[in-house]
Design a protein around this motif. Structure first.
Motif, PDB file in Angstrom:
ATOM      1  N   ARG A  45       0.813  -1.218   0.000  1.00 16.79           N
ATOM      2  CA  ARG A  45       0.000   0.000   0.000  1.00 16.79           C
ATOM      3  C   ARG A  45       0.848   1.269   0.000  1.00 16.79           C
ATOM      4  NH1 ARG A  45      -2.975  -3.277   3.746  1.00 16.79           N
ATOM      5  NH2 ARG A  45      -4.892  -4.044   2.778  1.00 16.79           N
ATOM      6  N   ARG A  46       2.022   1.226   0.579  1.00 14.01           N
ATOM      7  CA  ARG A  46       2.850   2.421   0.671  1.00 14.01           C
ATOM      8  C   ARG A  46       3.939   2.498  -0.394  1.00 14.01           C
ATOM      9  NH1 ARG A  46       3.448   2.309   7.309  1.00 14.01           N
ATOM     10  NH2 ARG A  46       1.338   3.101   7.762  1.00 14.01           N
ATOM     11  N   CYS A  47       3.886   1.611  -1.360  1.00 14.28           N
ATOM     12  CA  CYS A  47       4.861   1.671  -2.448  1.00 14.28           C
ATOM     13  C   CYS A  47       4.659   2.948  -3.265  1.00 14.28           C
ATOM     14  CB  CYS A  47       4.719   0.463  -3.372  1.00 14.28           C
ATOM     15  SG  CYS A  47       5.484  -1.044  -2.766  1.00 14.28           S
ATOM     16  N   VAL A  48       5.749   3.581  -3.656  1.00 19.15           N
ATOM     17  CA  VAL A  48       5.673   4.755  -4.524  1.00 19.15           C
ATOM     18  C   VAL A  48       5.639   4.352  -5.994  1.00 19.15           C
ATOM     19  CG1 VAL A  48       6.802   6.252  -2.846  1.00 19.15           C
ATOM     20  CG2 VAL A  48       8.187   5.003  -4.518  1.00 19.15           C
ATOM     21  N   ALA A  49       5.876   3.083  -6.275  1.00 24.83           N
ATOM     22  CA  ALA A  49       5.825   2.561  -7.644  1.00 24.83           C
ATOM     23  C   ALA A  49       5.003   1.278  -7.640  1.00 24.83           C
ATOM     24  CB  ALA A  49       7.236   2.269  -8.163  1.00 24.83           C
ATOM     25  N   ASP A  50       4.352   1.011  -8.748  1.00 22.86           N
ATOM     26  CA  ASP A  50       3.578  -0.226  -8.844  1.00 22.86           C
ATOM     27  C   ASP A  50       3.864  -1.005 -10.122  1.00 22.86           C
ATOM     28  OD1 ASP A  50       2.362   1.365 -10.727  1.00 22.86           O
ATOM     29  OD2 ASP A  50       0.362   1.309  -9.823  1.00 22.86           O
ATOM     30  N   LYS A  51       4.883  -0.557 -10.887  1.00 19.40           N
ATOM     31  CA  LYS A  51       5.241  -1.222 -12.128  1.00 19.40           C
ATOM     32  C   LYS A  51       6.752  -1.386 -12.206  1.00 19.40           C
ATOM     33  CE  LYS A  51       1.275   0.579 -14.729  1.00 19.40           C
ATOM     34  NZ  LYS A  51       0.846   1.406 -15.887  1.00 19.40           N
ATOM     35  N   LEU A  52       7.176  -2.370 -12.980  1.00 21.96           N
ATOM     36  CA  LEU A  52       8.597  -2.616 -13.204  1.00 21.96           C
ATOM     37  C   LEU A  52       8.826  -2.786 -14.693  1.00 21.96           C
ATOM     38  CD1 LEU A  52      11.405  -3.253 -11.883  1.00 21.96           C
ATOM     39  CD2 LEU A  52      10.744  -5.663 -11.986  1.00 21.96           C
ATOM     40  N   ASN A  53       9.806  -2.081 -15.215  1.00 22.09           N
ATOM     41  CA  ASN A  53      10.184  -2.232 -16.614  1.00 22.09           C
ATOM     42  C   ASN A  53      10.947  -3.545 -16.750  1.00 22.09           C
ATOM     43  OD1 ASN A  53      11.700  -2.125 -19.090  1.00 22.09           O
ATOM     44  ND2 ASN A  53      11.353   0.088 -19.159  1.00 22.09           N
ATOM     45  N   ASP A  54      10.271  -4.557 -17.299  1.00 24.20           N
ATOM     46  CA  ASP A  54      10.859  -5.895 -17.345  1.00 24.20           C
ATOM     47  C   ASP A  54      12.160  -5.921 -18.136  1.00 24.20           C
ATOM     48  OD1 ASP A  54       8.703  -6.788 -15.883  1.00 24.20           O
ATOM     49  OD2 ASP A  54       7.586  -7.512 -17.616  1.00 24.20           O
ATOM     50  N   ALA A  55      12.194  -5.244 -19.279  1.00 30.66           N
ATOM     51  CA  ALA A  55      13.399  -5.264 -20.116  1.00 30.66           C
ATOM     52  C   ALA A  55      14.560  -4.589 -19.399  1.00 30.66           C
ATOM     53  CB  ALA A  55      13.115  -4.580 -21.451  1.00 30.66           C
ATOM     54  N   ARG A  56      14.284  -3.469 -18.741  1.00 26.38           N
ATOM     55  CA  ARG A  56      15.342  -2.776 -18.007  1.00 26.38           C
ATOM     56  C   ARG A  56      15.850  -3.630 -16.855  1.00 26.38           C
ATOM     57  NH1 ARG A  56      17.482   2.160 -16.736  1.00 26.38           N
ATOM     58  NH2 ARG A  56      17.891   2.558 -14.536  1.00 26.38           N
ATOM     59  N   ALA A  57      14.919  -4.270 -16.130  1.00 20.59           N
ATOM     60  CA  ALA A  57      15.320  -5.122 -15.005  1.00 20.59           C
ATOM     61  C   ALA A  57      16.200  -6.269 -15.479  1.00 20.59           C
ATOM     62  CB  ALA A  57      14.085  -5.655 -14.291  1.00 20.59           C
ATOM     63  N   GLN A  58      15.838  -6.881 -16.609  1.00 24.67           N
ATOM     64  CA  GLN A  58      16.636  -7.993 -17.116  1.00 24.67           C
ATOM     65  C   GLN A  58      18.017  -7.529 -17.555  1.00 24.67           C
ATOM     66  OE1 GLN A  58      15.428 -11.164 -16.879  1.00 24.67           O
ATOM     67  NE2 GLN A  58      17.555 -11.707 -17.309  1.00 24.67           N
ATOM     68  N   THR A  59      18.084  -6.341 -18.146  1.00 25.73           N
ATOM     69  CA  THR A  59      19.384  -5.791 -18.527  1.00 25.73           C
ATOM     70  C   THR A  59      20.257  -5.544 -17.302  1.00 25.73           C
ATOM     71  OG1 THR A  59      18.502  -4.747 -20.528  1.00 25.73           O
ATOM     72  CG2 THR A  59      20.535  -3.831 -19.625  1.00 25.73           C
ATOM     73  N   LEU A  60      19.671  -5.012 -16.248  1.00 26.53           N
ATOM     74  CA  LEU A  60      20.427  -4.719 -15.030  1.00 26.53           C
ATOM     75  C   LEU A  60      20.992  -5.984 -14.399  1.00 26.53           C
ATOM     76  CD1 LEU A  60      18.164  -1.967 -13.439  1.00 26.53           C
ATOM     77  CD2 LEU A  60      20.551  -1.682 -14.105  1.00 26.53           C
ATOM     78  N   VAL A  61      20.168  -7.026 -14.278  1.00 22.55           N
ATOM     79  CA  VAL A  61      20.673  -8.239 -13.633  1.00 22.55           C
ATOM     80  C   VAL A  61      21.679  -8.952 -14.538  1.00 22.55           C
ATOM     81  CG1 VAL A  61      18.594  -8.513 -12.218  1.00 22.55           C
ATOM     82  CG2 VAL A  61      18.769  -9.735 -14.393  1.00 22.55           C
ATOM     83  N   THR A  62      21.497  -8.872 -15.841  1.00 22.52           N
ATOM     84  CA  THR A  62      22.450  -9.501 -16.758  1.00 22.52           C
ATOM     85  C   THR A  62      23.807  -8.811 -16.673  1.00 22.52           C
ATOM     86  OG1 THR A  62      20.683 -10.176 -18.273  1.00 22.52           O
ATOM     87  CG2 THR A  62      22.924 -10.112 -19.147  1.00 22.52           C
ATOM     88  N   GLU A  63      23.810  -7.483 -16.687  1.00 26.01           N
ATOM     89  CA  GLU A  63      25.071  -6.756 -16.591  1.00 26.01           C
ATOM     90  C   GLU A  63      25.747  -6.993 -15.246  1.00 26.01           C
ATOM     91  OE1 GLU A  63      24.045  -2.718 -17.465  1.00 26.01           O
ATOM     92  OE2 GLU A  63      24.036  -3.044 -19.643  1.00 26.01           O
ATOM     93  N   ALA A  64      24.955  -7.086 -14.186  1.00 29.55           N
ATOM     94  CA  ALA A  64      25.536  -7.367 -12.866  1.00 29.55           C
ATOM     95  C   ALA A  64      26.133  -8.766 -12.834  1.00 29.55           C
ATOM     96  CB  ALA A  64      24.469  -7.221 -11.788  1.00 29.55           C
ATOM     97  N   ALA A  65      25.459  -9.737 -13.446  1.00 33.64           N
ATOM     98  CA  ALA A  65      25.983 -11.102 -13.489  1.00 33.64           C
ATOM     99  C   ALA A  65      27.275 -11.169 -14.295  1.00 33.64           C
ATOM    100  CB  ALA A  65      24.938 -12.044 -14.086  1.00 33.64           C
ATOM    101  N   GLU A  66      27.341 -10.432 -15.386  1.00 31.18           N
ATOM    102  CA  GLU A  66      28.570 -10.393 -16.182  1.00 31.18           C
ATOM    103  C   GLU A  66      29.710  -9.796 -15.368  1.00 31.18           C
ATOM    104  OE1 GLU A  66      26.305  -9.828 -20.514  1.00 31.18           O
ATOM    105  OE2 GLU A  66      27.134  -8.099 -19.458  1.00 31.18           O
ATOM    106  N   GLN A  67      29.419  -8.739 -14.622  1.00 31.00           N
ATOM    107  CA  GLN A  67      30.460  -8.052 -13.856  1.00 31.00           C
ATOM    108  C   GLN A  67      31.021  -8.927 -12.742  1.00 31.00           C
ATOM    109  OE1 GLN A  67      30.133  -6.768 -10.455  1.00 31.00           O
ATOM    110  NE2 GLN A  67      32.280  -6.124 -10.568  1.00 31.00           N
ATOM    111  N   CYS A  68      30.142  -9.714 -12.088  1.00 21.04           N
ATOM    112  CA  CYS A  68      30.594 -10.479 -10.919  1.00 21.04           C
ATOM    113  C   CYS A  68      30.904 -11.938 -11.260  1.00 21.04           C
ATOM    114  CB  CYS A  68      29.555 -10.411  -9.796  1.00 21.04           C
ATOM    115  SG  CYS A  68      28.027 -11.321 -10.104  1.00 21.04           S
ATOM    116  N   ALA A  69      30.894 -12.283 -12.554  1.00 19.49           N
ATOM    117  CA  ALA A  69      31.265 -13.623 -13.030  1.00 19.49           C
ATOM    118  C   ALA A  69      30.287 -14.707 -12.598  1.00 19.49           C
ATOM    119  CB  ALA A  69      32.694 -13.981 -12.610  1.00 19.49           C
ATOM    120  N   ARG A  70      29.008 -14.359 -12.469  1.00 17.47           N
ATOM    121  CA  ARG A  70      27.996 -15.396 -12.284  1.00 17.47           C
ATOM    122  C   ARG A  70      27.803 -16.139 -13.594  1.00 17.47           C
ATOM    123  NH1 ARG A  70      22.622 -14.145  -8.685  1.00 17.47           N
ATOM    124  NH2 ARG A  70      22.084 -16.119  -9.679  1.00 17.47           N
ATOM    125  N   THR A  71      27.464 -17.413 -13.507  1.00 20.20           N
ATOM    126  CA  THR A  71      27.126 -18.177 -14.706  1.00 20.20           C
ATOM    127  C   THR A  71      25.648 -18.524 -14.755  1.00 20.20           C
ATOM    128  OG1 THR A  71      27.661 -20.279 -13.623  1.00 20.20           O
ATOM    129  CG2 THR A  71      29.431 -19.182 -14.839  1.00 20.20           C
TER     130      THR A  71
END
Length: 253
Positions: A126-152
């Motif tokens: 109820r107190r969230c200031v956002a109610d939507k997530l940009n799926d493509a942006r979120a996937q890009t962020l986690v992919t770039e983070a995984a590349e940076q930290c050597a996750r497979t």
């Protein structure tokens, strides 16, 4: 025993080789063609050239070394060589963060990936200031983070759901640690005493309201925990508690 590596012979692949996740399933000898942002990144940003090594991951078979065959800013072609590592097994830990302002939630996505979570399940309260997530942006962020930290292995990023729907559909056998700003069991002890699949629910900037808190505490899988004597921002709580769980019950042990 002394090393048999000739110090005059460069290591292959070099530690500085760029890393990318690709959609194609990888296998030794396969040809991979990259376009768009990935091609531009390799050819213009990293200034890779034919003969150079690139580390590729496909979120299925693991990590491979590839050799660049041709390159321009629009298209790069690589030949896959040997597999360096199989796809990693990450701890069965979900982060369930309430949606925050975009820059703060970006930080949660990035750091949760680096810390090794298996999945991120955003929740709307109820107190969230956002109610939507940009799926493509979120996937890009986690992919770039995984590349940076050597996750497979990439973390799964689910679509946001409202809190009542999350609780109604919560799977049996997975403990839901609830970061309750009004108090609970000390987090370290709670993490150490609970075996099996786990998740962490963290609230928004304004916290949970009384009705939400009561509903969470009434859930049979929920366990309220306290994250120390100070009031933490949503992103701080998510990152700090995830790191604590990884150190006590995850793959930092």
């Amino acid at each position: 025993m002394p090393s048999t590596h000739d110090p005059k012979t460069p290591a292959w692949p070099p530690r500085s080789a760029p890393r990318l996740f690709v959609e194609d399933r990888l296998a030794q000898g396969a040809m991979v063609s990259l376009e768009g942002n990935q091609a531009n990144y390799l050819s213009r940003v990293m200034r890779a050239k034919p003969g150079d090594a690139v580390i590729l991951c496909d979120d299925a078979t693991g990590e491979w070394v590839a050799r660049m065959e041709s390159a321009d800013r629009r298209n790069v072609t690589l030949t896959v060589g040997e597999r360096l590592r199989p796809r990693e097994d990450v701890p069965d830990f979900w982060l369930v963060p309430a949606l925050l302002k975009k820059d703060r939630f970006d930080l949660v996505l990035e750091k949760a990936t680096e810390l090794g979570v298996a999945a991120i399940h955003p929740v709307v309260t109820r107190r969230c200031v956002a109610d939507k997530l940009n799926d493509a942006r979120a996937q890009t962020l986690v992919t770039e983070a995984a590349e940076q930290c050597a996750r497979t292995a990439l973390p799964q990023v689910a679509a946001p759901v409202k809190l009542d729907a999350l609780l109604a559909g919560w799977p049996e056998g997975r403990v839901l640690f609830f970061a309750d700003e009004t108090g609970g069991d000390p987090a370290a002890g709670a993490f150490a005493s609970a075996a099996g699949p786990a998740a962490l629910l963290v609230g928004p900037e304004g916290g949970f309201d009384d009705a939400e808190r009561a509903a969470i505490r009434a859930h049979p899988q929920a366990r309220a925990i306290a994250l120390g004597p100070r009031i933490l921002r949503g992103e701080t709580a998510a990152i700090a508690a995830t790191a604590l769980w990884m150190g006590i019950a995850g793959d930092w042990k």
